[in-house]
Every structure is written in C-alpha cells, then in structure tokens.
Design an enzyme around this catalytic site. Structure first.
Site, PDB file in Angstrom:
ATOM      1  N   CYS A 139       0.844  -1.192   0.000  1.00 42.69           N
ATOM      2  CA  CYS A 139       0.000   0.000   0.000  1.00 42.69           C
ATOM      3  C   CYS A 139       0.882   1.246   0.000  1.00 42.69           C
ATOM      4  CB  CYS A 139      -0.927   0.000   1.208  1.00 42.69           C
ATOM      5  SG  CYS A 139      -1.967   1.470   1.319  1.00 42.69           S
ATOM      6  N   CYS A 142      -0.421   4.125   2.136  1.00 44.06           N
ATOM      7  CA  CYS A 142      -0.302   3.868   3.578  1.00 44.06           C
ATOM      8  C   CYS A 142       1.118   4.107   4.073  1.00 44.06           C
ATOM      9  CB  CYS A 142      -0.688   2.421   3.902  1.00 44.06           C
ATOM     10  SG  CYS A 142      -2.314   1.925   3.352  1.00 44.06           S
ATOM     11  N   ASP A 143       2.097   3.647   3.310  1.00 44.04           N
ATOM     12  CA  ASP A 143       3.484   3.593   3.800  1.00 44.04           C
ATOM     13  C   ASP A 143       4.463   4.495   3.064  1.00 44.04           C
ATOM     14  OD1 ASP A 143       2.634   1.615   5.579  1.00 44.04           O
ATOM     15  OD2 ASP A 143       2.979   0.019   4.121  1.00 44.04           O
TER      16      ASP A 143
END
Length: 309
Positions: A139, A142-143
């Site tokens: 992701c 997300c990261d």
C-alpha cells in the site's frame, strides 16, 4: 459463543467496500434493515487510494478515505447499521442464513450480500513475508511517507502500480517501476504522469529476490526475462502491486468459485444458493473498479428485494 437468535435481519452485508456500502444503501432505501459486517476498516482497498480520478461526479478527483466516509454516511442516513466482525463460518441453507464471526458471535438474516473484496497478491518470494513492514509494502498511500527522499521500487504494470509510482515520485528520490512485460497494462492516462525524471521504468524484468540489509529491505535481485541477465539494484523499499486475491476462503466449500477463487455469480450477482449474492472485486468479472463494485452492490440489493418479496 454469543448468540442473538431472536434477531433476524432482512439482509446482512459482509464487507464495507464500495460494493457492500452501496448494497446497504440500496437495501435501506428500499425499506429493509441491513447490517454491514466489516472485518477491519470501512472502504476496503478503496480507502488506501490517495487519488481517485475515474469515479463519476468528482472532476477534481477524490481521495479514497473521503469517498469511503461519504458512502458510509449515506448508507447510515437511510438506516443501515454497521458493526465489526470477521465472518468465519456460514450456514446458508434454509430461509434463515446463519453467520458466525471470529469472536463467536452469531447473526441471522433472511438474505446475504457477500462483498468481502480482495487482498493484494504477493510475489511468493522466500523472505517476502519476513520483510513485510520492514521495507516490503502493498500500500503506497499507507506507507509511502516512510520513504521520503529514499529510493524505492514498485513491482507491477497495471493502473495500481502506475498510480503508486506517480504517488511515490512526489516524495521519493528515485522510483523504479518494474514490469515483467515489454509494455505497461496501465491505461494511457498514466503515460504523461509517469514521464518524470525520478521514475525509471524497467521492462521485461522480474524480481528473483528481495535483498536484506540490517534486517530491512536493502535491494532487489532482478532478472531480464528475455536475456536472463541478472542485476542488483539498491532500494530502501519495495511496493508490490501485482493484482489481488479474492477474500473467499471462508466460503470455499459452500459456494461455487472459479479456479482463482472468485465467486461464480453473473451480472445478476446471484450465487448458487438462493438468497445469497456476491458483489464487487470478489466476483468473476472483466473489470474491477470502484464504479463496477458500486454497480454490483446496487444489483445485489435489487436481487435481495426480489428475493425477500
């Protein structure tokens, strides 16, 4: 086991991605009482998208979290209820369907819409799982922030991989986009977006090994599929975007699935069990997008309405 046998819902929706939330909205507006069971967080894969440009009605694009919350609020406005629960067992024969969650809670419903979505496909490399969260991610939104001013690789050639590369290029020093074929599968709209000085597309190449350094991702060993030439590149992180696996294991012995685990439910979204419908990325179909998932949800709700009446 926690059991509330006196309560029978009109419909239980498993999953709260765009398919599940749309099904709940349409069922609620039709006068039924839907309960949405969500495994983790609302939105499914949609919530991880930083910028969604192809969902109708948002000419300036919209982020996945905002779109998720709007869908959730809209369904709740008409009376849909949501609770958290990971469904692990089902009994679907008979007029009342029984669903049991991981914590032992039992729910009953007259009909069921299954919209569990799909999970990112892994590369299947030996140390991939061990390095998850230590440089391996599925992701980018997300990261990605963890890799500011660092070098990363995105593996894949579809819209998700292209979108991840563009997103990461805004914060990373260097982004490799590694694809096993000689051209990307991503839509043409990404051609200009990928034309950035810090994005390098590596065609005809697969990843043979994720290299470890000090307990984290340190690089990749790559192999050209046409020449068999092997090389290594240094990267701080690798973002895997090679497709998805439908989250249907919990019904594998109950409902008809194809060889890849997708529900064998046609455009009607009807499964092989009366009163049970499948919607979204978990269904066998030609195109998996937010808009097609939402469409599935609406069709499934129509099927529920017909079935209950």
């Amino acid at each position: 086991m926690s059991e509330n046998m006196e309560k029978v819902y009109d419909v239980i929706v498993v999953g709260s991605g765009p398919a599940g939330l749309t099904a709940a909205l349409y069922c609620a507006r039709a006068g039924y009482e839907p309960l949405v069971l969500e495994k983790y967080i609302p939105g499914g894969q949609m919530v991880t998208s930083n910028e969604i440009e192809n969902y109708p009605g948002f000419p300036e694009a919209v982020d996945g979290f905002t779109l998720t919350m709007n869908m959730k609020k809209q369904a709740e406005r008409f009376g849909a209820k949501q609770t958290y629960g990971n469904v692990t067992a089902l009994r679907l024969d008979g007029d009342v369907k029984i669903l049991e969650t991981e914590d032992g809670t039992v729910y009953r419903a007259k009909s069921v819409v299954l919209a569990p979505g799909a999970a990112p496909r892994t590369l299947g490399l030996p140390n991939e799982d061990a390095l998850r969260g230590k440089g391996v991610s599925y992701c980018a939104t997300c990261d990605g922030a963890f890799y500011k001013d660092k070098t990363v690789a995105v593996i894949g050639g579809g819209d998700t991989a292209a979108g991840d590369a563009v997103f990461l290029s805004a914060m990373c020093k260097k982004v490799y986009l590694i694809h096993r074929r000689d051209r990307l599968r991503a839509s043409k709209s990404y051609e200009k977006k990928l034309d950035k000085p810090n994005i390098e597309i590596v065609f005809d190449t697969v990843t043979d090994e994720i290299l470890e350094k000090d307990g984290k991702v340190g690089g990749l060993r790559l192999r050209n599929v046409k020449t068999d030439e092997v090389c290594e590149i240094a990267v701080n992180g690798v973002f895997v975007a090679v497709g998805n696996v439908p989250a249907t294991d919990f019904v594998r012995d109950i409902l008809d699935l194809d060889e890849n685990g997708y529900f064998m439910a046609g455009e009607s979204t009807k499964t092989n069990v009366p009163g049970v419908f499948a919607a979204g990325d978990c269904r066998k179909k030609t195109l998996r997008q937010i808009v097609t998932a939402a469409a599935d949800g609406a069709v499934a709700a129509h099927g529920v309405e017909e079935y209950l009446s």
